[in-house]
Motif scaffolding. Structure first.
Motif, PDB file in Angstrom:
ATOM      1  N   GLU A  88     -39.707  18.295  51.914  1.00 33.06           N
ATOM      2  CA  GLU A  88     -40.076  19.700  51.876  1.00 33.06           C
ATOM      3  C   GLU A  88     -39.553  20.447  53.100  1.00 33.06           C
ATOM      4  N   HIS A 197     -52.787  29.672  55.434  1.00 34.40           N
ATOM      5  CA  HIS A 197     -54.025  29.502  54.654  1.00 34.40           C
ATOM      6  C   HIS A 197     -54.508  30.824  54.066  1.00 34.40           C
ATOM      7  N   ARG A 200     -52.629  31.436  50.990  1.00 26.99           N
ATOM      8  CA  ARG A 200     -53.158  30.599  49.910  1.00 26.99           C
ATOM      9  C   ARG A 200     -54.403  31.215  49.282  1.00 26.99           C
ATOM     10  N   VAL A 201     -55.251  31.801  50.138  1.00 25.68           N
ATOM     11  CA  VAL A 201     -56.468  32.422  49.609  1.00 25.68           C
ATOM     12  C   VAL A 201     -56.095  33.600  48.709  1.00 25.68           C
ATOM     13  N   ALA A 204     -54.817  32.381  45.464  1.00 24.38           N
ATOM     14  CA  ALA A 204     -55.912  31.918  44.607  1.00 24.38           C
ATOM     15  C   ALA A 204     -56.578  33.099  43.904  1.00 24.38           C
ATOM     16  N   THR A 222     -46.985  26.811  42.420  1.00 24.96           N
ATOM     17  CA  THR A 222     -46.951  26.341  43.803  1.00 24.96           C
ATOM     18  C   THR A 222     -45.799  25.368  43.959  1.00 24.96           C
ATOM     19  N   MET A 224     -45.277  22.820  46.386  1.00 28.92           N
ATOM     20  CA  MET A 224     -46.081  22.254  47.453  1.00 28.92           C
ATOM     21  C   MET A 224     -45.257  21.985  48.713  1.00 28.92           C
ATOM     22  N   GLY A 225     -45.751  22.479  49.802  1.00 32.61           N
ATOM     23  CA  GLY A 225     -45.085  22.242  51.084  1.00 32.61           C
ATOM     24  C   GLY A 225     -43.923  23.199  51.333  1.00 32.61           C
TER      25      GLY A 225
ATOM     26  N   ARG B 329     -41.722   5.405  54.378  1.00 35.53           N
ATOM     27  CA  ARG B 329     -42.082   6.418  55.371  1.00 35.53           C
ATOM     28  C   ARG B 329     -43.504   6.215  55.871  1.00 35.53           C
ATOM     29  N   HIS B 336     -45.841  12.064  59.871  1.00 35.55           N
ATOM     30  CA  HIS B 336     -46.947  12.756  60.518  1.00 35.55           C
ATOM     31  C   HIS B 336     -47.575  13.756  59.553  1.00 35.55           C
ATOM     32  N   GLU B 340     -53.423  21.288  56.639  1.00 35.93           N
ATOM     33  CA  GLU B 340     -53.600  22.719  56.374  1.00 35.93           C
ATOM     34  C   GLU B 340     -54.802  22.911  55.472  1.00 35.93           C
ATOM     35  N   TRP B 341     -55.382  24.100  55.548  1.00 33.49           N
ATOM     36  CA  TRP B 341     -56.445  24.432  54.598  1.00 33.49           C
ATOM     37  C   TRP B 341     -55.798  24.920  53.312  1.00 33.49           C
ATOM     38  N   ILE B 342     -56.231  24.348  52.211  1.00 35.45           N
ATOM     39  CA  ILE B 342     -55.644  24.741  50.934  1.00 35.45           C
ATOM     40  C   ILE B 342     -56.746  24.747  49.881  1.00 35.45           C
ATOM     41  N   PRO B 343     -56.759  25.778  48.999  1.00 32.10           N
ATOM     42  CA  PRO B 343     -57.773  25.777  47.930  1.00 32.10           C
ATOM     43  C   PRO B 343     -57.594  24.540  47.054  1.00 32.10           C
ATOM     44  N   LEU B 347     -54.261  22.643  44.582  1.00 38.64           N
ATOM     45  CA  LEU B 347     -53.811  21.257  44.521  1.00 38.64           C
ATOM     46  C   LEU B 347     -53.862  20.727  43.092  1.00 38.64           C
ATOM     47  N   MET B 374     -62.044  25.097  49.776  1.00 38.20           N
ATOM     48  CA  MET B 374     -60.834  24.759  50.536  1.00 38.20           C
ATOM     49  C   MET B 374     -60.943  23.323  51.041  1.00 38.20           C
ATOM     50  N   PRO B 379     -50.931  19.031  52.391  1.00 32.91           N
ATOM     51  CA  PRO B 379     -50.830  19.381  50.971  1.00 32.91           C
ATOM     52  C   PRO B 379     -49.818  18.523  50.201  1.00 32.91           C
ATOM     53  N   VAL B 380     -48.664  18.270  50.804  1.00 34.28           N
ATOM     54  CA  VAL B 380     -47.614  17.544  50.086  1.00 34.28           C
ATOM     55  C   VAL B 380     -48.056  16.111  49.808  1.00 34.28           C
ATOM     56  N   GLN B 383     -51.145  15.954  47.448  1.00 31.23           N
ATOM     57  CA  GLN B 383     -50.780  16.213  46.060  1.00 31.23           C
ATOM     58  C   GLN B 383     -50.184  14.952  45.438  1.00 31.23           C
TER      59      GLN B 383
END
Lengths: 234, 506
Positions: A88, A197, A200-201, A204, A222, A224-225, B329, B336, B340-343, B347, B374, B379-380, B383
């Motif tokens: 990503e 973030h 993202r809200v 949503a 989305t 992702m990443g 990996r 690493h 993050e904050w994600i709803p 996801l 949240m 996220p990656v 998911q």
């Protein structure tokens, strides 16, 4: 948009990949100019300006990202990155450098053609200078910029100003991936690019208003990443 | 000092003898004069005792032998008495000195033994050469009140300074030559040896089959340079050699164990990966050669079928390669987390979209608790966990459409339960299925055996846990528990509507 005769500059050092792309694209009546490194590509881009560039990242004489920056300094020609780097971070890097799209190898012909179509259409819109009067139609979603009106299946959807701008931005770039950074910068300004973030809200909220099932979106996708993409089947 | 004390003791004795002389006979007085000799012999060197003996004889002669207050002797018997007194004094002082030396030696031996014991106890717990060398030089510098250093051959013909105490201890070019000579010949050199005895320091070899090095020591305290101490020095060097040899051996054993383990792992991985990669590749090769060579014999449906095979097998191969890379990996520790904050909804949504083609006709019943709007994850990677678990459910319970997701939070933890109504897991396999290349019950199901291993790797990287249990009414439930920090205040209260910029050309 008629692809016949559309000139594609292909920058790819792997012979099998070039052969596959030449065959597939020539069969669709594209004019394909093949180059194998950045030096050749640089010459070609000025000698025979292409309408779209397909760019590999790991080239023998340099990195495709640097070439993207170089081209973006003077041209808006669409660039689609084709790379085996599937992470990503690499996608974000290429997109933020100014690439229009990013395809991870391996990919199918249909997917490539769809991305080329989206990129060409977007370039065409930019050139024509899209007027604010045009109503944008994406499946059941209709956006009327003149009246700032959004309809879903002909039902008016009430949006806050930010939500409207977010939706309009995504819709105008339908089919293209926009990175978090790009969206935050466009909608909120350069000082808010770390507020992922918050974006993202808002996404949503937007999904709740537009998607029939926000947990299984059909329009606001989305990546992702990387970022978000308005699905575009047209 | 001893002489002065001797003189004083003789004077006191003389006074004492004079005071009580009236009740004593001259032979008793002779016995009295043995006291100062013994006292001085016990406490001081032999010379002082001898001088005291001489002074005692002189005092006895002067004060108590007729004619008084002269050194001349009238009675020849008194000459014998004086001679015996002197001889007894001599013998006593000899014996006393010897006893004293033995005591001192015993004390020294004891402290040496203690020093060596402390040293060996300390080096026992250390794990590498450098630490051992530091301990040894520190002890040597303290014990010999000087400076010490250890040099080791570095395998390229050079010498590597492993440790020195104190930090400023350095050796000249010539001294380094001695260290090298000592390493090469396995013999001591410098002070107290036959080679370069004029040097200010001693170099002792630390040589075994595994190590080639030397301990150089500059002894600060002169009295510590006596011959007896050289045995302590060599004991020290022996101890150092043994300790370093032991750590080397330990390291070799450890690295050998790791090598064997990783080789076994690699062998398994290679055999599994090559099998799993060759299978789809074989199908692709077969189908594509058939298309190339036998085109004329194929009808339209066969043609299409072969093309279909190529596409699906290429897909399968790509998934496998992606899994192998992801696993590598995670294993390498280079992965690493981008927390993050994600709803949670996002996801789920992107997971369902990714598996859209395979979800056709399948219902996923989702229940997300209001408290878990949240979630704080990468996220990656996260998911990928959800995709793998859903994929797993779709593969193993193909006929039963019901898949349920339950998400709820409690005590700064979020608990995610993903259940299916498939055949379940064989008893005893509940933990094993998370290992690499281990497949559950339905072994006919295509897969790499890496999906769940990746899940566990990611969840563990998030400091969480993942378990599988067979459900009461059939099927499997995967249960993920993740620690969650409190939601930051600005997540919702940050009013971005308020910072909307000026009308732009959107």
């Amino acid at each position: 948009m008629n692809p016949i005769g559309t000139r594609i500059l292909l920058v790819e050092d792997e012979t099998p990949m070039r052969r596959f792309l030449r065959t597939a694209l020539s069969a669709r009546e594209f004019e394909v100019i093949e180059t194998t490194n950045i030096r050749e590509a640089r010459l070609s881009v000025t000698a025979h300006p292409p309408e779209i560039i397909l760019l590999d990242l790991g080239l023998p004489d340099g990195d495709g990202i640097a070439f993207t920056h170089e081209v973006r300094a003077w041209s808006q020609v669409p660039i689609i990155v084709l790379s085996a780097r599937g992470r990503e971070e690499d996608k974000v890097l290429a997109l933020d450098a100014g690439a229009d799209d990013y395809l991870t190898k391996p990919f199918g012909v249909n997917e490539l053609l769809a991305r080329i179509r989206v990129a060409l259409r977007h370039a065409g819109q930019l050139q024509a200078g899209m007027s604010h009067e045009t109503v944008l139609k994406i499946g059941p979603l209709h956006l009327n910029p003149e009246r700032r009106e959004v309809r879903m299946h002909d039902q008016i959807v009430a949006l806050t100003p930010i939500e409207y701008r977010l939706l309009w931005h995504l819709a105008r770039n339908a089919g293209r991936v926009l990175t978090h950074q790009q969206i935050l910068k466009t909608i909120w300004g350069p000082h808010y690019t770390h507020q992922t973030h918050t974006l993202r809200v808002f996404m949503a909220q937007l999904r709740r208003k537009i998607e029939p099932d926000p947990a299984h979106p059909q329009l606001l996708m989305t990546e992702m990443g990387v970022g978000y993409r308005m699905r575009d089947d047209g | 000092m001893g002489y002065a004390i001797g003189l004083l003791a003789v004077c006191i004795t003389t006074g004492l003898a004079h005071w009580i002389g009236s009740v004593l006979t001259p032979p008793d007085l002779v016995m009295l004069y043995l006291l100062p000799i013994m006292a001085v012999a016990y406490r001081f060197e032999r010379q002082a005792a001898l001088v005291t003996a001489a002074m005692s004889v002189a005092a006895y002669d002067y004060f108590f032998v007729y004619p008084y207050f002269t050194f001349s002797v009238a009675d020849p018997r008194q000459i014998l008495t004086c001679t015996i007194l002197f001889l007894v004094g001599m013998v006593t002082s000899d014996l006393m000195t010897r006893i004293r030396h033995q005591q001192q030696e015993a004390r020294e031996r004891q402290s040496d033994t203690e020093a060596l014991y402390n040293l060996s106890r300390e080096v026992l717990t250390s794990l590498d050469d450098e630490e051992v060398a530091q301990i040894i030089t520190r002890h040597a510098a303290t014990l010999f009140k000087g400076e010490a250093g250890i040099w080791l051959e570095d395998g390229h013909g050079g010498l590597h300074r492993l440790a020195v105490t104190p930090d400023y201890f350095q050796l000249s070019e010539q001294a380094m030559g001695m260290v090298r000579w000592c390493c090469d010949h396995g013999q001591s050199a410098g002070r107290g040896t036959d080679t370069f005895p004029d040097e200010s320091f001693t170099v002792l070899p630390l040589v075994t089959g595994r190590i080639h090095g030397a301990l150089a020591i500059r002894i600060g305290n002169r009295t510590l340079m006596k011959h007896e101490r050289s045995s302590l020095l060599s004991a020290f060097a022996r101890q150092a050699t043994l300790a370093m040899d032991r750590t080397r051996l330990g390291e070799e054993v450890r690295s050998a164990t790791i090598r064997v383990q990783s080789e076994e792992m690699r062998a398994t991985l290679l055999s599994m990966a090559s099998h799993d990669l060759r299978t789809p590749l074989a199908a692709i090769t077969g189908a594509s050669t058939a298309l190339r060579d036998e085109e004329t014999h194929l009808d339209a449906s066969q043609h299409k079928e072969l093309l279909e095979t190529i596409c699906t097998e290429a897909d399968r191969m790509e998934r496998l390669i992606t899994n192998l890379l992801d696993m590598a990996r995670l294993d390498s520790g280079l992965c690493h987390l981008n927390l993050e904050w994600i709803p949670f909804e996002e996801l789920i949504g992107s997971t369902l979209v990714r598996l859209e083609k395979r979800l056709l006709g399948r219902k996923v019943i989702i229940h997300v608790d209001e408290t878990v709007a949240m979630i704080h994850v990468d996220p990656v990677l996260f998911q990928q966990v959800l995709v793998n678990l859903l994929d797993n459910a779709l593969k193993h319970a193909p006929d039963n459409p019901e898949i349920t997701w339950n998400v709820h939070g409690s005590n700064e933890r979020v608990i995610i339960r993903i259940g299916d109504r498939g055949p379940g897991i064989l008893p005893g396999m509940e933990e094993k299925i998370f290992e690499k290349f281990v497949r559950g019950a339905g072994s006919g199901v295509p897969g790499s055996g890496l999906g769940l291993a990746i899940c566990r790797g990611v969840i563990q990287a998030h400091q969480g846990t993942i378990h599988a249990i067979n459900r009461a009414r059939g099927g499997v439930e995967f249960r993920i528990e993740l620690p969650q920090p409190p939601l930051p205040m600005d997540c919702f209260s940050f009013d971005l509507e308020a910072v909307m910029p000026e009308e732009s050309n959107l």
